[in-house]
Scaffold this motif. Structure first.
Motif, short mmCIF file in Angstrom:
data_model
loop_
_atom_site.label_atom_id
_atom_site.label_comp_id
_atom_site.label_asym_id
_atom_site.label_seq_id
_atom_site.Cartn_x
_atom_site.Cartn_y
_atom_site.Cartn_z
N LEU A 85 -3.69 -11.03 -13.03
CA LEU A 85 -3.06 -9.81 -13.21
C LEU A 85 -4.11 -8.99 -14.07
O LEU A 85 -5.12 -9.33 -14.31
CB LEU A 85 -2.13 -10.24 -14.49
N ALA A 86 -4.12 -7.64 -14.03
CA ALA A 86 -5.03 -6.74 -14.42
C ALA A 86 -5.17 -6.36 -15.73
O ALA A 86 -3.91 -6.67 -16.53
CB ALA A 86 -4.70 -5.34 -13.87
N ASN A 87 -6.43 -6.46 -16.22
CA ASN A 87 -6.65 -6.05 -17.70
C ASN A 87 -6.25 -4.86 -17.97
O ASN A 87 -6.32 -3.78 -17.32
CB ASN A 87 -8.24 -6.06 -17.82
N ALA A 88 -5.23 -4.96 -19.12
CA ALA A 88 -4.50 -3.63 -19.39
C ALA A 88 -5.26 -2.56 -19.90
O ALA A 88 -4.82 -1.48 -20.02
CB ALA A 88 -3.32 -4.09 -20.42
N GLY A 110 -3.70 -8.91 -7.88
CA GLY A 110 -2.51 -8.70 -7.09
C GLY A 110 -1.11 -8.63 -7.45
O GLY A 110 -0.80 -9.56 -8.46
N TYR A 111 -0.30 -7.60 -7.03
CA TYR A 111 0.87 -7.60 -7.48
C TYR A 111 1.83 -7.61 -6.22
O TYR A 111 1.54 -6.87 -5.13
CB TYR A 111 1.45 -6.35 -8.41
N ARG A 112 3.21 -8.10 -6.34
CA ARG A 112 4.18 -7.98 -5.08
C ARG A 112 5.45 -8.08 -5.35
O ARG A 112 5.60 -8.69 -6.63
CB ARG A 112 3.54 -9.29 -4.18
N ASN A 113 6.18 -7.75 -4.55
CA ASN A 113 7.89 -7.87 -4.71
C ASN A 113 8.34 -8.43 -3.34
O ASN A 113 8.31 -7.57 -2.59
CB ASN A 113 8.69 -6.72 -5.38
N ASN A 114 8.71 -9.60 -3.30
CA ASN A 114 9.45 -10.29 -2.15
C ASN A 114 10.68 -9.99 -1.80
O ASN A 114 11.26 -10.65 -0.76
CB ASN A 114 8.82 -11.52 -1.52
N HIS A 115 11.42 -9.28 -2.74
CA HIS A 115 12.97 -9.31 -2.60
C HIS A 115 13.28 -7.87 -2.99
O HIS A 115 13.80 -7.42 -4.09
CB HIS A 115 13.47 -10.38 -3.85
N THR A 116 12.89 -6.97 -1.99
CA THR A 116 12.99 -5.59 -2.49
C THR A 116 14.32 -4.99 -2.05
O THR A 116 15.14 -5.59 -1.40
CB THR A 116 12.04 -4.82 -1.63
N ASN A 117 14.60 -3.79 -2.30
CA ASN A 117 15.93 -3.39 -2.23
C ASN A 117 15.49 -1.67 -1.70
O ASN A 117 15.12 -0.88 -2.37
CB ASN A 117 16.72 -3.12 -3.56
N GLY A 118 16.10 -1.36 -0.56
CA GLY A 118 16.03 -0.08 -0.09
C GLY A 118 14.76 0.26 0.54
O GLY A 118 14.16 1.64 0.42
N ILE A 119 13.78 -0.63 0.85
CA ILE A 119 12.66 -0.51 1.34
C ILE A 119 12.71 -0.46 3.11
O ILE A 119 13.27 -1.43 3.46
CB ILE A 119 11.65 -1.53 0.88
N ALA A 120 11.71 0.36 3.59
CA ALA A 120 11.87 0.40 5.36
C ALA A 120 11.40 -0.88 5.78
O ALA A 120 10.33 -1.47 5.40
CB ALA A 120 10.98 1.55 5.62
#
Length: 250
Positions: A85-88, A110-120
């Motif tokens: 996670l990034a240093n704030a 790194g950040y991620r979302n593997n359960h998206t909504n309305g993404i191409a």
């Protein structure tokens, strides 16, 4: 659709949290919102909460209303364990005269979302943009913001679409010594219609740069261009991934 920013609201009516911080002293968390609807981040709230200790950015909230929030990226094909996670406080900045904090992406962050909504998905058209710190880059693979696989693996050529910023020359590259804005389409970075060198992709030497990638089965909208709008804007558009290239100005 997703809208991420730790420095300001991206919609005039947005009055929710921008991001969450977690402090080291007791692992407590706090959401950091805006000073007013449609306004800038309440950096003072973070400073007060993190006083005397350190904080990490644990969530970057999606302002679009689709809940496509970004959290710590899990392990996958390129990394056995989760990303950092990034240093704030590592990317302080001023926005409209207000103190704010960006996201400092050090190697391994790194950040991620593997359960998206309305993404191409697939080869559906999409557009994306990001504002980069033009002084913060390296030659590693690969510093991206965009749309990728949801299984944390490399699923083959053309299975992602993201904006890259850096000066790696393994795949595509532009004029000068970099850094360059390129498109990461998985298993290749593309700086223009040619597979490797594209002279019209300039070295970026601005403090902040807005980068845009527009994609679809065929070229969409404006071609690659650069113009002054407070920050330089660099636009790439692609043809279908199997054609292995981007379509710049003729």
């Amino acid at each position: 659709m997703a809208a991420h920013s730790t420095t300001r609201a991206l919609y005039a009516s947005y009055n929710g949290p921008l991001y969450q911080v977690r402090r080291a002293s007791d692992n407590a968390t706090r959401d950091v919102g805006v000073l007013s609807a449609g306004g800038y981040a309440d950096a003072a709230a973070q400073d007060s909460f993190c006083a005397g200790t350190t904080c990490l950015i644990s969530i970057i909230y999606d302002q679009s209303g689709r809940a496509n929030h970004l959290t710590q990226a899990p392990g996958g094909g390129a990394a056995g364990g989760p990303d950092n996670l990034a240093n704030a406080t590592a990317a302080p900045t001023m926005v409209g005269g207000h103190k704010a904090y960006g996201v400092f992406v050090a190697p391994g962050t790194g950040y991620r979302n593997n359960h998206t909504n309305g993404i191409a998905t697939g080869d559906n058209p999409e557009g994306m943009y990001a504002i980069f710190d033009g002084t913060h880059y390296n030659g590693g693979c690969c510093f991206d913001y965009g749309n990728a696989e949801t299984d944390n693996n490399d699923d083959g050529n053309g299975t992602m679409e993201a904006i890259y910023f850096g000066n790696i020359k393994v795949w595509g590259y532009g004029s000068g010594n970099g850094p360059w804005i390129m498109a990461d389409l998985e298993n290749g970075l593309f700086s223009g219609v040619n597979q490797h060198y594209n002279a019209n992709d300039p070295t970026i030497n601005y403090r902040y740069t807005t980068a845009i990638v527009k994609g679809g089965p065929e070229p969409l909208g404006d071609p690659w261009r650069q113009r002054a709008v407070g920050r330089p804007v660099h636009v790439l558009r692609r043809r279908a991934p199997q054609r292995r290239g981007l379509q710049p100005d003729a």
